[in-house]
Design a protein around this motif. Sequence first.
Motif, PDB file in Angstrom:
ATOM      1  N   SER A  61       4.296   2.010   2.304  1.00  0.00           N
ATOM      2  CA  SER A  61       5.444   2.880   2.083  1.00  0.00           C
ATOM      3  C   SER A  61       4.987   4.235   1.571  1.00  0.00           C
ATOM      4  O   SER A  61       4.086   4.325   0.744  1.00  0.00           O
ATOM      5  CB  SER A  61       6.399   2.237   1.070  1.00  0.00           C
ATOM      6  OG  SER A  61       7.422   3.147   0.754  1.00  0.00           O
ATOM      7  N   ASN A  62       5.638   5.279   2.094  1.00  0.00           N
ATOM      8  CA  ASN A  62       5.404   6.615   1.543  1.00  0.00           C
ATOM      9  C   ASN A  62       6.346   6.831   0.363  1.00  0.00           C
ATOM     10  O   ASN A  62       6.174   7.771  -0.397  1.00  0.00           O
ATOM     11  CB  ASN A  62       5.704   7.708   2.586  1.00  0.00           C
ATOM     12  CG  ASN A  62       4.860   7.558   3.829  1.00  0.00           C
ATOM     13  OD1 ASN A  62       3.819   6.919   3.775  1.00  0.00           O
ATOM     14  ND2 ASN A  62       5.312   8.129   4.921  1.00  0.00           N
ATOM     15  N   LEU A  88       0.878  -1.166   0.000  1.00  0.00           N
ATOM     16  CA  LEU A  88       0.000   0.000   0.000  1.00  0.00           C
ATOM     17  C   LEU A  88       0.913   1.213   0.000  1.00  0.00           C
ATOM     18  O   LEU A  88       1.806   1.315   0.844  1.00  0.00           O
ATOM     19  CB  LEU A  88      -0.860   0.020   1.266  1.00  0.00           C
ATOM     20  CG  LEU A  88      -1.742  -1.212   1.501  1.00  0.00           C
ATOM     21  CD1 LEU A  88      -2.263  -1.244   2.932  1.00  0.00           C
ATOM     22  CD2 LEU A  88      -2.919  -1.215   0.531  1.00  0.00           C
ATOM     23  N   TYR A  89       0.735   2.102  -0.945  1.00  0.00           N
ATOM     24  CA  TYR A  89       1.620   3.259  -0.977  1.00  0.00           C
ATOM     25  C   TYR A  89       0.838   4.550  -1.187  1.00  0.00           C
ATOM     26  O   TYR A  89      -0.297   4.541  -1.668  1.00  0.00           O
ATOM     27  CB  TYR A  89       2.705   3.097  -2.053  1.00  0.00           C
ATOM     28  CG  TYR A  89       2.200   3.264  -3.474  1.00  0.00           C
ATOM     29  CD1 TYR A  89       1.646   2.197  -4.156  1.00  0.00           C
ATOM     30  CD2 TYR A  89       2.255   4.501  -4.119  1.00  0.00           C
ATOM     31  CE1 TYR A  89       1.165   2.344  -5.453  1.00  0.00           C
ATOM     32  CE2 TYR A  89       1.786   4.660  -5.418  1.00  0.00           C
ATOM     33  CZ  TYR A  89       1.243   3.579  -6.075  1.00  0.00           C
ATOM     34  OH  TYR A  89       0.762   3.734  -7.346  1.00  0.00           O
ATOM     35  N   GLU A 129       6.601   1.169   6.563  1.00  0.00           N
ATOM     36  CA  GLU A 129       7.797   1.812   6.001  1.00  0.00           C
ATOM     37  C   GLU A 129       8.703   0.784   5.326  1.00  0.00           C
ATOM     38  O   GLU A 129       9.867   0.625   5.695  1.00  0.00           O
ATOM     39  CB  GLU A 129       8.586   2.526   7.090  1.00  0.00           C
ATOM     40  CG  GLU A 129       7.858   3.701   7.702  1.00  0.00           C
ATOM     41  CD  GLU A 129       8.703   4.345   8.783  1.00  0.00           C
ATOM     42  OE1 GLU A 129       9.520   5.194   8.427  1.00  0.00           O
ATOM     43  OE2 GLU A 129       8.543   3.964   9.941  1.00  0.00           O
ATOM     44  N   LEU A 130       8.149   0.095   4.349  1.00  0.00           N
ATOM     45  CA  LEU A 130       8.915  -0.949   3.659  1.00  0.00           C
ATOM     46  C   LEU A 130      10.199  -0.389   3.042  1.00  0.00           C
ATOM     47  O   LEU A 130      11.208  -1.077   2.950  1.00  0.00           O
ATOM     48  CB  LEU A 130       8.040  -1.609   2.577  1.00  0.00           C
ATOM     49  CG  LEU A 130       8.668  -2.821   1.887  1.00  0.00           C
ATOM     50  CD1 LEU A 130       8.828  -3.986   2.863  1.00  0.00           C
ATOM     51  CD2 LEU A 130       7.855  -3.277   0.682  1.00  0.00           C
ATOM     52  N   ASP A 131      10.144   0.893   2.653  1.00  0.00           N
ATOM     53  CA  ASP A 131      11.345   1.493   2.049  1.00  0.00           C
ATOM     54  C   ASP A 131      12.516   1.499   3.027  1.00  0.00           C
ATOM     55  O   ASP A 131      13.671   1.372   2.618  1.00  0.00           O
ATOM     56  CB  ASP A 131      11.032   2.924   1.581  1.00  0.00           C
ATOM     57  CG  ASP A 131      10.275   3.712   2.616  1.00  0.00           C
ATOM     58  OD1 ASP A 131      10.885   4.476   3.346  1.00  0.00           O
ATOM     59  OD2 ASP A 131       9.036   3.528   2.718  1.00  0.00           O
ATOM     60  N   ALA A 132      12.218   1.623   4.334  1.00  0.00           N
ATOM     61  CA  ALA A 132      13.302   1.630   5.318  1.00  0.00           C
ATOM     62  C   ALA A 132      13.802   0.209   5.569  1.00  0.00           C
ATOM     63  O   ALA A 132      15.001  -0.027   5.727  1.00  0.00           O
ATOM     64  CB  ALA A 132      12.821   2.242   6.625  1.00  0.00           C
ATOM     65  N   GLN A 173       0.577  -3.501  -6.089  1.00  0.00           N
ATOM     66  CA  GLN A 173       0.757  -2.216  -5.423  1.00  0.00           C
ATOM     67  C   GLN A 173      -0.522  -1.389  -5.523  1.00  0.00           C
ATOM     68  O   GLN A 173      -1.059  -1.228  -6.614  1.00  0.00           O
ATOM     69  CB  GLN A 173       1.936  -1.472  -6.041  1.00  0.00           C
ATOM     70  CG  GLN A 173       3.269  -2.109  -5.630  1.00  0.00           C
ATOM     71  CD  GLN A 173       4.280  -2.174  -6.736  1.00  0.00           C
ATOM     72  OE1 GLN A 173       4.453  -1.199  -7.428  1.00  0.00           O
ATOM     73  NE2 GLN A 173       4.918  -3.311  -6.897  1.00  0.00           N
ATOM     74  N   ILE A 174      -0.977  -0.944  -4.394  1.00  0.00           N
ATOM     75  CA  ILE A 174      -2.250  -0.204  -4.366  1.00  0.00           C
ATOM     76  C   ILE A 174      -2.010   1.207  -3.838  1.00  0.00           C
ATOM     77  O   ILE A 174      -1.446   1.380  -2.749  1.00  0.00           O
ATOM     78  CB  ILE A 174      -3.295  -0.950  -3.491  1.00  0.00           C
ATOM     79  CG1 ILE A 174      -3.576  -2.330  -4.099  1.00  0.00           C
ATOM     80  CG2 ILE A 174      -4.572  -0.131  -3.343  1.00  0.00           C
ATOM     81  CD1 ILE A 174      -4.539  -3.198  -3.312  1.00  0.00           C
TER      82      ILE A 174
END
Length: 409
Positions: A273-274, A168-169, A230-233, A292-293
Amino acid sequence: MQVMEMLEKLADNPFDHVLRSQLASHYAETGAWEKAHKQITLIKKQRPLSAQELSLFATCLRELGFEDEADLISNSLEVEEELDQDSGEEIEEATVSQIERPSLSIVPSSEEAVVVPIQSEARSRIRFSDIAGLNDVKKTIRMQIIEPFTNPEIFEKFGKKAGGGVLLYGPPGCGKTMIARAIADECHAEFIAIGISDILGIYHGESEQNLNAMFDKARANKPCVMFFDELDALAFARSKSSSVHGRTLVNEFLNQLDGVGRNNDDILFLSASNMPWDVDVAMKRPGRFSRQIFVPPPDLEAKIAILQRKLRNLPVDDFDITALAGKLKLFSGADIDGLIEQAKELVLQYIMETGEERNLTLNDMQLALSGIVPSTEDWLQTAKNLVKYSGSDRSYQAVQLYLKKNGML
Ligand code: ADP
């Protein structure tokens, strides 16, 4: 309370961190530094340590001869004190990745429960109906995630298999975490939320070990939703990262998602993730977070619904909520929460100063509004550039549509 009694109580309720903290202090007072260290480490695996616990952790390490590690924690505590910030602030990855784990056993002994049951959090239960607006997102999620998870046989008959994760982004504060919690509720599944602070360890190999422990916990509590915030982190693009530490963590994460040698059936992988553009590409491959939603900022209708819900049980003057919602351009749900909190403070301040009670008024909301900058603005600007310059890449088509629909592209 005697040590034996504390241990018995902790075997019954491994989440009693207050008691575990007391046990650690007791061990420290009697000079049982290794045992004290073990207890603090167990707390640290479940939640960020308080300043007092961090200080005890540092003392344990010092007493056990790990001066450098102890200094690192003491220094971070001093910095935190200076900044007057909350405890548990992250320590720079580049620094921590160089530290070797002390050769202490941090594996819980048998009396301290190896597989930790998940606490039921009835109070934080969130249903789909609690989420204002986002009707298209909810519809997609129901068809793509909830139904295949709860009725796999029907989907299999039509050649559609449940499984694979979802990312979810979107901008911060727009309901990604709420949606993840609501999905777990609809799927009647346990919910395990995992953030960077649950995983990042200061010792070499500790982060991977923490990550593995989370997957073990999920496998022991099926059906289960694992939600990686925060998957990006957690899975920062290896191509952009210069840290070896980060790369090993991403590799371990990919192995765990693929379930090599393990069974991931009945585990739903969700993430948020943002900054989806910073997530490692391998994470977005089939079987991982391939779907990805986009979770957009609330539209007018959703903003009205959020305002109505949040003002419902407060002493509020009758005013035109629709007109107010119309002024909340680019506000996220979290921004609206913040707006109401500030307006409430104005009323309380008035009451404290005058001793005269009054309701929250439109004027309070307007005054509070003047001090708030909508938090989705920066995100939408970045997304706009991304869409503009990403050429034929269709990954962010939903964002493109949103920007066009709202006259931003
Ligand atoms: P994100 O994970 O996207 O950063 P959250 O789901 O944590 O955002 O939302 C932050 C807060 O904002 C929530 O706790 C809730 O109070 C409010 N909020 C955001 N979006 C909505 C929504 N669609 N409906 C109701 N409340 C919302």
